[in-house]
Scaffold this active site. Structure first.
Site, PDB file in Angstrom:
ATOM      1  CD  GLU A 177      60.993  20.344 -72.416  1.00 12.99           C
ATOM      2  OE1 GLU A 177      60.132  21.018 -72.982  1.00 12.99           O
ATOM      3  OE2 GLU A 177      60.765  19.243 -71.885  1.00 12.99           O
ATOM      4  CG  ASP A 366      85.011  45.915 -49.787  1.00 13.11           C
ATOM      5  OD1 ASP A 366      83.823  46.105 -50.129  1.00 13.11           O
ATOM      6  OD2 ASP A 366      85.505  44.775 -49.700  1.00 13.11           O
ATOM      7  CG  ASP A 478      80.808  41.497 -53.768  1.00  7.69           C
ATOM      8  OD1 ASP A 478      80.138  40.458 -53.729  1.00  7.69           O
ATOM      9  OD2 ASP A 478      80.995  42.221 -52.763  1.00  7.69           O
ATOM     10  CB  CYS A 526      83.137  38.449 -53.003  1.00  8.37           C
ATOM     11  SG  CYS A 526      82.132  39.045 -51.628  1.00  8.37           S
ATOM     12  CB  SER A 527      78.366  36.004 -54.484  1.00 10.21           C
ATOM     13  OG  SER A 527      76.990  36.207 -54.710  1.00 10.21           O
ATOM     14  N   GLY A 529      79.536  37.667 -49.578  1.00 18.37           N
ATOM     15  CA  GLY A 529      80.181  36.546 -48.887  1.00 18.37           C
ATOM     16  C   GLY A 529      80.169  35.346 -49.811  1.00 18.37           C
ATOM     17  CG  ASP A 534      80.565  27.982 -57.901  1.00 21.22           C
ATOM     18  OD1 ASP A 534      81.420  27.980 -58.797  1.00 21.22           O
ATOM     19  OD2 ASP A 534      79.708  28.901 -57.791  1.00 21.22           O
ATOM     20  CG  ASP A 548      78.955  39.708 -46.664  1.00 17.91           C
ATOM     21  OD1 ASP A 548      80.140  39.751 -47.040  1.00 17.91           O
ATOM     22  OD2 ASP A 548      78.016  40.176 -47.326  1.00 17.91           O
ATOM     23  CD  GLU A 614      91.436  44.212 -28.683  1.00 11.19           C
ATOM     24  OE1 GLU A 614      90.726  43.248 -28.375  1.00 11.19           O
ATOM     25  OE2 GLU A 614      90.999  45.249 -29.243  1.00 11.19           O
TER      26      GLU A 614
END
Ligand code: GLA
Length: 731
Positions: A177, A366, A478, A526-527, A529, A534, A548, A614
């Site tokens: 368990e 994406d 993702d 990605c998940s 973000g 891990d 994100d 820019e």
């Protein structure tokens, strides 16, 4: 030899360059934990424990009438269950007769060269060829449950890995368990727990709290390691700072549900247990069967900075794999915040040409490119290009992008399905759901049952086709919802508690197959973000989209929290548009780049919406990043937070390993009139050397910069960033 057995006191010492981990078998056959900390030579450490009659405590029967051996108070390498050890258990089991008792005693141990293998699971690799393995076997005689404690010692890296194999050596089934991966005990001291919590758009915020009397726990029950709690904790001396103090880390190489529990017990010792699964976990061990609990990467260091640096190096060199793990990562532009679902070949090609002109190296298409994907309500599962958006095909778009000189990458979310998809219409049973109960939705999508081999093979199949048919150098993988309705149609009732771990093993199998089949492809995890940021995922994807939230001021906290465990090479970070799409805040593009350049760098904005100035700034930023990139990817990272405390600023420093180069970055989160100037002291430089401070036109010694320090110019304006490059000019 990094593992030493001493016959006289039956002790085993695990030695790394700067640390020692000491255990010994006592006269009752319990394997006792005696010490982990600064390096010592092996000696008898049983003297550390004082025996006396402790009230309300279990004593081993073999002790006879001697009441001084308390099962509750001795520190152990693996906890016992149901025989008087009342602290958090590493194991919860049920024998075939319903008993929940496991009195595990030492049977044998073995020391081997090289690192043990954990088939099917991510694990730290013996890249340096110096790892050794210790395997200790424990057994509970009545139930015949056998436990193999595995330790991998990485002497040069100063790290130790832990894993546990549970084996049923009886003739009847045993139910696990809770099947922990490691138990770490700190016999004495005052400790803080540093953990990393958050939410979507605010991952891995550090929180340091005193270890209390009682149990504190973080974990996930979402079928992913989660935005809410990272599977990484640090126990540090209450007085520990970035520079000094005992610090211990436990990092899980696991990407699904987990629990990291810490208990401060009555006599002042602390136990930490890392285990896979949550309360719903339940694994049936058939006679002869084994269960492998995932690996934990454990480290000790003097000071938080050194601990982080040890994790950084081990993850970079011994966990991440593939052609890119030690190599330059291409500067990318991602279409998400530039176009969202509003994709057309014309729009994408325009963005690609603009990006290529500014020196960007990789274009990432994406979400939104595949059949039926007008918004996030449909299409997941049908992984063919949308002929309405790309009438000339994906191939023609890729050719157009490749002609600009850029590489091409694409987004997928393979573990999910929309009900509005041909895949779901053909295989409704492939989604996790209990028959007779319509599953809950999240982002209007369902989760595929990766515990099934046919589902794993379907993903391997379509990904193989995609990567073979098209010229794709990069995949963004993702995972955009938490898991619920956990039920697999292929498993019997008594095995439903196994579904999520089996699904994670399924994903690892898929990723192992694909990364082996396509070793040159750069996979980015990605998940939403950083919901699955891990060390388990990093074994397959050497970088992960960190959050994100692309607002640089928000990212300061997110990336700082991430830096405690994970190296910058793993941290996907992009410059986006101002005002920011998540917070509405406007920041200078120089600040956005200074923050994003502390990671695997890229852009994510519509370049048509910014000024020519820019655009020129972006051209310079890309050049600068390419120059700094080896230092960012490999340098030693120092958080300078304690230096600028109370100054409304975040600061950090990178120093190359040979101390030839350094890069200081400071970002002000607020500016004030007539404000005190920020002063900080450098770390990690060569005190004897003379450094050129490029942006200052000055030369100063490492000793002066580290001891007398450095005073920043006045920072003004909205959210200004300051960067200073240091180069050694004389030894
Ligand atoms: C997740 C990711 C984003 C983007 C979207 C697309 O939220 O984190 O970067 O890819 O999905 O749907």
């Amino acid at each position: 030899m990094s593992i030493i057995y001493t016959e006289a006191d039956h002790s085993i010492t695990l030695q790394t360059r700067d640390s020692s981990y000491h255990m010994a078998v006592d006269s009752y056959g319990y394997i006792r934990h005696l010490y982990y900390g600064k390096r010592l030579e092996p000696e008898d450490l049983f003297y550390l424990y004082r025996y006396y009659d402790r009230a309300f405590s279990g004593n081993p029967r073999a002790a006879g009438t001697d009441r001084t051996y308390s099962m509750y108070a001795v520190c152990q390498e693996f906890s016992n269950t149901g025989v008087g050890d009342y602290r958090i258990p590493t194991l919860r089991m049920k024998s075939s007769d319903g008993a929940r008792i496991a009195d595990l005693r030492y049977v044998s141990h073995e020391i081997r060269n090289g690192k043990y293998a954990l088939p099917g699971l991510p694990a730290v690799r013996d890249e340096d060829g110096d790892a050794q393995t210790l395997e200790v076997i424990l057994r509970d005689e009545p139930s015949k449950l056998t436990v193999h404690l595995l330790y991998g010692v990485f002497e040069k890296k100063n790290m130790i890995t832990r894993a546990v194999i549970y084996e049923n050596a009886s003739e009847k089934s045993i139910v696990l368990e809770k099947a922990g991966s490691c138990c770490l005990e700190l016999p004495y001291g005052n400790w803080d727990l540093l953990h990393f919590h958050g939410r979507h758009n605010r991952e891995r915020a550090p929180e340091r709290v005193p270890v209390m009397h009682g149990v504190q726990a973080v974990g996930s029950c979402r079928g992913m390691s989660s935005h809410q709690h990272n599977p990484f904790i640090i126990l540090c001396d209450r007085r520990a700072t970035e520079d000094h103090g005992d610090c211990y880390g436990l990092m899980y190489l696991y990407s699904s549900n987990f629990r990291a529990e810490v208990e401060g017990e009555q006599y002042g010792s602390v136990r930490a247990v890392m285990s896979p699964g949550d309360e719903t976990f339940c694994w049936r061990l058939q006679p002869g069967g084994q269960f492998t609990a995932p690996e934990v990467l454990m480290g000790y260091a003097d000071g938080l900075t050194r601990l982080s640096q040890q994790y950084h190096r081990t993850i970079r060199e011994n966990i991440c794999r593939g052609a890119y793990h030690l190599a330059h990562r291409p500067v990318l532009i991602n279409s998400w915040e530039a176009a969202y679902f509003d994709i057309s070949a014309e729009r994408i090609l325009k963005l690609a040409r603009q990006a290529a002109d500014l020196g960007i190296e990789l274009f990432v298409l994406d979400d939104g490119w595949f059949r039926g994907r007008k918004d996030d309500n449909a299409g997941l599962g049908d992984w063919e290009y949308d002929p309405e958006k790309l009438p000339e095909g994906l191939d023609s778009l890729i050719t157009g992008i490749r002609e600009t000189g850029m590489l091409f990458g694409i987004w997928v979310e393979p573990e999910m399905v929309n009900e509005d998809s041909d895949l779901y219409r053909a295989h409704p049973d492939w989604a996790l759901a209990e028959p007779g109960r319509a599953p809950a939705r999240s982002r209007n999508q369902l989760v595929l049952d990766l515990s099934r081999e046919d589902v794993q093979d379907y993903i391997i199949g379509f990904m193989t086709r995609l990567l073979t048919e098209y010229d794709i150098s990069y995949i963004k993988w993702d995972f955009n919802r938490s898991v619920m309705d956990v039920y697999s149609r292929l498993l019997p009732a008594e095995q439903q508690g196994e579904v999520l771990h089996r699904a994670m093993l399924g994903l690892y199998r898929v990723l192992e197959t694909l990364t082996t089949r396509f070793p040159k492809v750069l996979f980015e995890g990605c998940s939403g973000g950083g919901g699955r940021f891990d060390a388990g995922m990093l074994y397959y994807t050497p970088q992960i989209w960190c959050s994100d939230d692309t607002d640089p001021i928000e990212r300061l906290t997110i990336q700082k929290g991430t830096s405690f465990g994970y190296p910058l090479s793993t941290v996907g970070a992009h410059v986006s548009i101002a005002p920011n799409h998540q917070t509405g805040r406007s920041t200078p593009i120089s600040t956005r780049a200074a923050v994003a350049a502390t990671g695997a760098f890229g852009y994510e904005l519509d370049l048509s919406l910014i000024s020519a100035e820019e655009q020129e700034e972006i051209r310079r930023q890309v050049q600068q990043y390419l120059e700094d990139e080896p230092l960012i990817r490999q340098g030693l990272y120092y958080r300078l937070g304690e230096e600028t405390e109370g100054m409304d600023a975040f600061s950090w420093l990178l120093v190359s390993e040979n101390q030839d180069q350094a890069l200081l970055t400071v970002v002000a989160t607020a500016t004030h009139g007539n404000a005190p100037l920020i002063h900080l002291r450098f770390k990690g430089l060569d005190p004897e050397a003379l450094y050129e401070l490029r942006e200052e036109g000055l030369k100063r010694s490492g000793a002066a910069l580290m001891n007398a320090g450095y005073t920043l110019p006045m920072l003004t304006g909205d959210y200004p960033a300051f960067r200073l490059h240091l180069k050694k000019v004389r030894h």
